[in-house]
Design a protein around this motif. Structure first.
Motif, PDB file in Angstrom:
ATOM      1  N   LEU A 105       0.825  -1.201   0.000  1.00 51.89           N
ATOM      2  CA  LEU A 105       0.000   0.000   0.000  1.00 51.89           C
ATOM      3  C   LEU A 105       0.859   1.251   0.000  1.00 51.89           C
ATOM      4  CD1 LEU A 105      -2.709  -1.110   2.577  1.00 51.89           C
ATOM      5  CD2 LEU A 105      -2.881  -1.069   0.085  1.00 51.89           C
ATOM      6  N   MET A 106       2.035   1.151   0.602  1.00 55.08           N
ATOM      7  CA  MET A 106       2.888   2.323   0.734  1.00 55.08           C
ATOM      8  C   MET A 106       4.137   2.167  -0.128  1.00 55.08           C
ATOM      9  SD  MET A 106       4.103   4.133   4.253  1.00 55.08           S
ATOM     10  CE  MET A 106       2.445   4.536   4.736  1.00 55.08           C
ATOM     11  N   GLN A 107       4.501   3.242  -0.790  1.00 46.94           N
ATOM     12  CA  GLN A 107       5.720   3.258  -1.590  1.00 46.94           C
ATOM     13  C   GLN A 107       6.631   4.356  -1.068  1.00 46.94           C
ATOM     14  OE1 GLN A 107       4.028   3.786  -5.528  1.00 46.94           O
ATOM     15  NE2 GLN A 107       4.311   1.614  -5.947  1.00 46.94           N
ATOM     16  N   PHE A 108       7.928   4.168  -1.288  1.00 42.74           N
ATOM     17  CA  PHE A 108       8.909   5.135  -0.814  1.00 42.74           C
ATOM     18  C   PHE A 108       9.774   5.599  -1.978  1.00 42.74           C
ATOM     19  CE2 PHE A 108       7.539   3.059   2.955  1.00 42.74           C
ATOM     20  CZ  PHE A 108       7.665   3.998   3.962  1.00 42.74           C
ATOM     21  N   TYR A 109      10.136   6.867  -1.930  1.00 41.84           N
ATOM     22  CA  TYR A 109      11.012   7.450  -2.944  1.00 41.84           C
ATOM     23  C   TYR A 109      12.438   7.456  -2.408  1.00 41.84           C
ATOM     24  CZ  TYR A 109       6.664   8.972  -5.049  1.00 41.84           C
ATOM     25  OH  TYR A 109       5.422   8.990  -5.623  1.00 41.84           O
ATOM     26  N   VAL A 110      13.362   7.009  -3.253  1.00 45.76           N
ATOM     27  CA  VAL A 110      14.774   6.934  -2.868  1.00 45.76           C
ATOM     28  C   VAL A 110      15.611   7.527  -3.992  1.00 45.76           C
ATOM     29  CG1 VAL A 110      16.670   5.384  -2.250  1.00 45.76           C
ATOM     30  CG2 VAL A 110      14.366   4.865  -1.494  1.00 45.76           C
ATOM     31  N   SER A 111      16.674   8.176  -3.603  1.00 46.71           N
ATOM     32  CA  SER A 111      17.590   8.801  -4.556  1.00 46.71           C
ATOM     33  C   SER A 111      18.135   7.782  -5.552  1.00 46.71           C
ATOM     34  CB  SER A 111      18.755   9.432  -3.783  1.00 46.71           C
ATOM     35  OG  SER A 111      19.836   9.697  -4.634  1.00 46.71           O
ATOM     36  N   LYS A 112      18.010   8.092  -6.844  1.00 44.92           N
ATOM     37  CA  LYS A 112      18.597   7.226  -7.874  1.00 44.92           C
ATOM     38  C   LYS A 112      20.114   7.182  -7.725  1.00 44.92           C
ATOM     39  CE  LYS A 112      15.132   7.462 -11.539  1.00 44.92           C
ATOM     40  NZ  LYS A 112      14.856   7.878 -12.926  1.00 44.92           N
ATOM     41  N   GLN A 113      20.677   8.287  -7.285  1.00 44.81           N
ATOM     42  CA  GLN A 113      22.123   8.348  -7.087  1.00 44.81           C
ATOM     43  C   GLN A 113      22.541   7.338  -6.012  1.00 44.81           C
ATOM     44  OE1 GLN A 113      23.485  12.312  -6.285  1.00 44.81           O
ATOM     45  NE2 GLN A 113      25.613  11.733  -6.209  1.00 44.81           N
ATOM     46  N   TRP A 114      21.776   7.274  -4.909  1.00 43.16           N
ATOM     47  CA  TRP A 114      22.126   6.315  -3.860  1.00 43.16           C
ATOM     48  C   TRP A 114      21.887   4.882  -4.336  1.00 43.16           C
ATOM     49  CZ3 TRP A 114      20.108   2.300  -1.135  1.00 43.16           C
ATOM     50  CH2 TRP A 114      20.933   1.804  -0.126  1.00 43.16           C
ATOM     51  N   VAL A 115      20.800   4.645  -5.070  1.00 44.40           N
ATOM     52  CA  VAL A 115      20.524   3.299  -5.589  1.00 44.40           C
ATOM     53  C   VAL A 115      21.670   2.848  -6.495  1.00 44.40           C
ATOM     54  CG1 VAL A 115      18.987   1.939  -7.071  1.00 44.40           C
ATOM     55  CG2 VAL A 115      18.021   3.457  -5.341  1.00 44.40           C
ATOM     56  N   ASN A 116      22.211   3.774  -7.278  1.00 45.68           N
ATOM     57  CA  ASN A 116      23.360   3.445  -8.121  1.00 45.68           C
ATOM     58  C   ASN A 116      24.564   3.051  -7.264  1.00 45.68           C
ATOM     59  OD1 ASN A 116      24.742   3.211 -10.652  1.00 45.68           O
ATOM     60  ND2 ASN A 116      25.765   5.138 -10.179  1.00 45.68           N
ATOM     61  N   LYS A 117      24.779   3.762  -6.158  1.00 45.64           N
ATOM     62  CA  LYS A 117      25.866   3.387  -5.238  1.00 45.64           C
ATOM     63  C   LYS A 117      25.618   1.992  -4.663  1.00 45.64           C
ATOM     64  CE  LYS A 117      27.175   7.982  -3.580  1.00 45.64           C
ATOM     65  NZ  LYS A 117      27.245   8.848  -2.386  1.00 45.64           N
ATOM     66  N   PHE A 118      24.378   1.725  -4.284  1.00 46.46           N
ATOM     67  CA  PHE A 118      24.030   0.409  -3.739  1.00 46.46           C
ATOM     68  C   PHE A 118      24.327  -0.689  -4.758  1.00 46.46           C
ATOM     69  CE2 PHE A 118      20.799  -2.975  -3.468  1.00 46.46           C
ATOM     70  CZ  PHE A 118      21.136  -3.518  -2.239  1.00 46.46           C
ATOM     71  N   ASN A 119      24.034  -0.427  -6.015  1.00 46.20           N
ATOM     72  CA  ASN A 119      24.225  -1.436  -7.060  1.00 46.20           C
ATOM     73  C   ASN A 119      25.678  -1.621  -7.475  1.00 46.20           C
ATOM     74  OD1 ASN A 119      21.538  -2.223  -7.322  1.00 46.20           O
ATOM     75  ND2 ASN A 119      21.079  -0.524  -8.683  1.00 46.20           N
ATOM     76  N   THR A 120      26.538  -0.656  -7.171  1.00 45.40           N
ATOM     77  CA  THR A 120      27.912  -0.736  -7.676  1.00 45.40           C
ATOM     78  C   THR A 120      28.996  -0.663  -6.603  1.00 45.40           C
ATOM     79  OG1 THR A 120      27.898   1.645  -8.094  1.00 45.40           O
ATOM     80  CG2 THR A 120      27.328   0.220  -9.944  1.00 45.40           C
ATOM     81  N   PHE A 121      28.757   0.007  -5.495  1.00 44.22           N
ATOM     82  CA  PHE A 121      29.801   0.191  -4.492  1.00 44.22           C
ATOM     83  C   PHE A 121      29.847  -0.979  -3.518  1.00 44.22           C
ATOM     84  CE2 PHE A 121      30.268   5.115  -4.352  1.00 44.22           C
ATOM     85  CZ  PHE A 121      30.377   5.152  -5.727  1.00 44.22           C
ATOM     86  N   ALA A 122      31.033  -1.250  -2.994  1.00 43.39           N
ATOM     87  CA  ALA A 122      31.167  -2.252  -1.938  1.00 43.39           C
ATOM     88  C   ALA A 122      30.641  -1.703  -0.619  1.00 43.39           C
ATOM     89  CB  ALA A 122      32.626  -2.672  -1.786  1.00 43.39           C
ATOM     90  N   GLU A 123      30.685  -0.384  -0.468  1.00 47.16           N
ATOM     91  CA  GLU A 123      30.194   0.272   0.742  1.00 47.16           C
ATOM     92  C   GLU A 123      29.431   1.537   0.340  1.00 47.16           C
ATOM     93  OE1 GLU A 123      33.484  -0.548   4.077  1.00 47.16           O
ATOM     94  OE2 GLU A 123      34.307   0.351   2.256  1.00 47.16           O
ATOM     95  N   PRO A 124      28.124   1.408   0.077  1.00 51.30           N
ATOM     96  CA  PRO A 124      27.372   2.565  -0.425  1.00 51.30           C
ATOM     97  C   PRO A 124      27.094   3.645   0.617  1.00 51.30           C
ATOM     98  CG  PRO A 124      25.913   0.705  -0.112  1.00 51.30           C
ATOM     99  CD  PRO A 124      27.309   0.201   0.140  1.00 51.30           C
TER     100      PRO A 124
END
Length: 200
Positions: free
Chosen positions: A94-113
């Motif tokens: 029911l609830m959705q959250f907005y998250v920074s695309k920049q941070w999501v990119n760090k999560f997908n690529t960095f060892a320590e986002p």
């Protein structure tokens, strides 16, 4: 010194190699790069891209080496986030959250986002700054509640955002700033006329 290190990740994987062919006075550069998804190495030589073996890369005369921090733990975290995303598609929350695309990119690529950081699309009041409102959808992405809670519990940060709205406080501040700029420009122009009058 090592006492100053805050990183928990100490392993690195070779991901790219630049080679120089020729002499110190001139030559040609090529690059070997690893596709981290397929685990295949490729040679980039001007417009030509060719798949090569790891042995080819190991035997090249390297000029510059590029390493990337590696973390098995982050791989597991990413895998779990994908699982939760797939589950949420079958059972929409029911609830959705907005998250920074920049941070999501760090999560997908960095060892320590690092902690979630939504400050690139949210102002200090928790809303969207008027200057970012026209393109805010380019700055953030939507996550289900389950994925958000998993990422927030793991990394912290935020702030949490389940609704995008234009920040009235920032809008008022922006309008006040524009009025001040206009007033200062008017005063400057008046003073300039007075000074010009006395000089002439």
């Amino acid at each position: 010194s090592c006492a100053d290190c805050v990183s928990q990740v100490t392993s690195y994987d070779l991901v790219s190699v630049i080679c120089h062919h020729g002499t110190a006075g001139g030559g040609h550069y090529t690059c070997y790069s690893l596709n981290c998804i397929s685990e295949q190495w490729f040679e980039f030589d001007d417009q030509y891209v060719t798949q090569v073996s790891p042995e080819t890369v190991q035997n090249c005369e390297a000029y510059v080496l590029f390493y990337k921090k590696s973390s098995e733990a982050m791989g597991k975290l990413r895998h779990r986030a994908v699982e939760l995303t797939e589950l949420s598609q079958n059972e929409p929350s029911l609830m959705q959250f907005y998250v920074s695309k920049q941070w999501v990119n760090k999560f997908n690529t960095f060892a320590e986002p690092g902690p979630i950081d939504n400050s690139d699309f949210l102002c200090a009041h928790g809303g969207v700054h008027p200057s970012k409102e026209p393109y805010v959808n380019q700055l953030c992405t939507v996550l289900s509640q389950g994925v958000w809670e998993y990422l927030y519990d793991t990394f912290g940060g935020g702030p949490a955002c389940n609704r995008l709205y234009a920040c009235m406080s920032c809008q008022q501040e922006q309008q006040a700033l524009h009025r001040r700029i206009k007033h200062e420009l008017d005063v400057f122009m008046q003073l300039n006329k007075v000074i010009h009058h006395y000089i002439v």
